[in-house]
Write a protein that holds these residues in place. Structure first.
Motif, mmCIF file in Angstrom:
data_model
loop_
_atom_site.group_PDB
_atom_site.id
_atom_site.type_symbol
_atom_site.label_atom_id
_atom_site.label_comp_id
_atom_site.label_asym_id
_atom_site.label_seq_id
_atom_site.Cartn_x
_atom_site.Cartn_y
_atom_site.Cartn_z
ATOM 1 N N UNK A 87 0.808 -1.213 0.000
ATOM 2 C CA UNK A 87 0.000 0.000 0.000
ATOM 3 C C UNK A 87 0.843 1.265 0.000
ATOM 4 N N UNK A 88 2.098 1.163 -0.423
ATOM 5 C CA UNK A 88 2.941 2.340 -0.530
ATOM 6 C C UNK A 88 3.617 2.763 0.752
ATOM 7 N N UNK A 89 3.323 2.088 1.866
ATOM 8 C CA UNK A 89 3.886 2.521 3.151
ATOM 9 C C UNK A 89 5.206 1.814 3.475
ATOM 10 N N UNK A 90 5.873 1.347 2.448
ATOM 11 C CA UNK A 90 7.256 0.889 2.540
ATOM 12 C C UNK A 90 8.032 1.580 1.431
ATOM 13 N N UNK A 91 9.264 1.962 1.716
ATOM 14 C CA UNK A 91 10.080 2.645 0.715
ATOM 15 C C UNK A 91 10.879 1.608 -0.064
ATOM 16 N N UNK A 92 10.648 1.532 -1.368
ATOM 17 C CA UNK A 92 11.278 0.518 -2.207
ATOM 18 C C UNK A 92 12.509 1.035 -2.940
ATOM 19 N N UNK A 93 13.022 2.176 -2.552
ATOM 20 C CA UNK A 93 14.164 2.779 -3.238
ATOM 21 C C UNK A 93 15.336 1.802 -3.311
ATOM 22 N N UNK A 94 15.708 1.395 -4.516
ATOM 23 C CA UNK A 94 16.781 0.420 -4.694
ATOM 24 C C UNK A 94 18.148 0.992 -4.357
ATOM 25 N N UNK A 95 18.260 2.319 -4.334
ATOM 26 C CA UNK A 95 19.551 2.936 -4.038
ATOM 27 C C UNK A 95 19.781 3.122 -2.543
ATOM 28 N N UNK A 96 18.822 2.658 -1.737
ATOM 29 C CA UNK A 96 18.930 2.647 -0.278
ATOM 30 C C UNK A 96 18.932 4.041 0.344
ATOM 31 N N UNK A 97 18.557 5.044 -0.414
ATOM 32 C CA UNK A 97 18.458 6.384 0.168
ATOM 33 C C UNK A 97 17.075 6.612 0.776
#
Length: 437
Positions: A87-97
């Motif tokens: 539901x979008x409430x996790x950050x999936x940024x692959x660059x770990x920022x």
């Protein structure tokens, strides 16, 4: 392209001990390195009027870590459009920022753990995880509109805008028109390659979008902010920190991503103060009250100037004031309607005098029948000759007007000839920033 945040070497997480003590339910003051608070007079001139209550800001990005104490109270369930669920409430940024978390923190962080505070701390955040493409970003915009967002922030940019009509993928442009019709403001980062290749980047280049350039604390445009005619306004983007998805507060960073997020926060503050004010008027007010930094007048770095939140909240703007964001959108929409109307009118009338075409056809048929009867009567007075060859067969099916198309058919979603994207990774995937950025 998702712009990576460039951070200063001295980066530290700020723990609970570093956060200022504040009464329960009160918003703490900003940290000393949040210089834009003083520049805009947020605590003195803005927060006594509004803190963004009642406004939902959609953040189309990598998601937002809603488990962080700074973000938990304001992040509502959204959606992941990348096919991974959630539901979008996790950050999936692959660059770990944690790009999405960082943008949301500039808008509405509570400062409860890090001391880092958003400029509209009583606004809500609707997180939408989406890769950048005409189709997916268009779906994200429609989802945001249909789920109560009054402001949409897109701190992303793809430098393939020039391959599309109006510098905007048609599916995305349709979604932007939908948002405008539903009274929703869209804000996007102008791009971070102004000193490199300076290519037009969507969605900032799209009609109907508030495109934001970046400047530093010294009031000068950031060196890498895009130089493009579509830039609408400027906002702080250099030496601007944020909170990453692990909850660490950075004391510096630079990019038009931050400038866009802060502008979305500013729009939320205006919409909270004037809940009945239409989106068009909100954008008109934001543009008309901007302060002219950089080259005099409208320029390609900071547009019509740097936004001034106190002025936008307090100064009345005449309805006759320019509204370039929506004027451009209306022009594109008008061109579409004019093109459709021309075809219909030509089909409805006869060129020679305005008679309905059915009447003209009827007259022609009658004349042909009468002529045929006369010919047969005259011919019947002579002895018919024997046929000298086979009778002609029936005519084939009617042929279409014009030569048949032998090449690829034009896409129904594009207003011009179908264009092939340049070689390389698809526009929807992450793109590499210029070297050293």
């Amino acid at each position: 392209m998702r712009w990576l945040l460039r951070t200063a070497a001295a980066v530290a997480a700020i723990g609970l001990a570093a956060a200022p003590l504040a009464p329960a339910h009160a918003t703490p003051g900003p940290r000393a390195d949040q210089w834009w608070f003083d520049s805009w007079g947020i605590q003195q001139d803005v927060w006594p009027i509004t803190k963004g209550k009642g406004v939902t800001v959609a953040v189309i990005d990598t998601g937002v870590n809603a488990q962080l104490p700074d973000m938990r109270p304001v992040v509502i369930p959204g959606i992941d459009l990348t096919g991974n669920g959630g539901d979008g409430r996790q950050d999936t940024d692959a660059y770990k920022h944690g790009h999405g978390t960082g943008m949301a923190s500039l808008i509405a962080s509570q400062g409860t753990k890090t001391g880092f505070v958003g400029i509209a701390p009583e606004a809500k955040i609707l997180p939408i995880v989406a890769s950048l493409s005409g189709t997916t970003t268009g779906k994200a915009v429609r989802y945001a509109v249909d789920h109560g967002a009054k402001v949409i922030n897109i701190s992303e940019a793809s430098e393939s805008a020039d391959i599309y009509p109006n510098q905007c993928p048609p599916q995305l442009l349709e979604a932007i028109e939908y948002a405008a019709a539903k009274d929703v403001v869209i804000v996007a980062s102008a791009g971070n390659s102004g000193d490199f290749n300076n290519k037009p980047a969507y969605p900032a280049s799209c009609p109907g979008v508030v495109a934001v350039g970046a400047l530093g604390q010294n009031g000068k445009p950031w060196k890498s902010t895009q130089r493009q005619p579509y830039v609408t306004v400027g906002a702080p983007g250099a030496d601007v920190g944020w909170i990453n998805k692990d909850g660490h507060a950075y004391n510096a960073g630079e990019g038009t991503s931050q400038a866009s997020a802060l502008t979305s926060g500013a729009v939320a503050l205006i919409r909270s103060r004037y809940p009945q004010m239409p989106a068009r008027q909100v954008v008109q007010r934001l543009t008309a009250t901007a302060k002219d930094f950089g080259p005099p007048g409208k320029d390609d770095l900071l547009g019509y100037g740097v936004i001034s939140i106190p002025r936008a909240l307090k100064q009345n703007v005449p309805s006759s004031a320019p509204n370039p964001v929506y004027e451009r959108l209306d022009k594109v929409a008008g061109a579409k309607k004019a093109g459709a109307g021309t075809t219909k009118t030509a089909a409805e009338k006869d060129d020679s005098g305005g008679f309905p075409i059915l009447i003209v056809v009827g007259v022609v048929v009658v004349l042909i029948v009468v002529g045929g009867v006369v010919f047969l009567v005259m011919r019947g007075r002579k002895k018919p000759a024997a046929p000298s060859g086979p009778m002609p067969g029936p005519m084939g099916p009617p042929q279409p007007f014009g030569a048949p198309q032998s090449g690829p058919q034009q896409s129904p979603y594009q207003s011009g000839p179908q264009q092939r994207p340049p070689a390389g990774p698809p526009a929807g995937g992450p793109q590499n920033p210029p070297p050293g950025r």
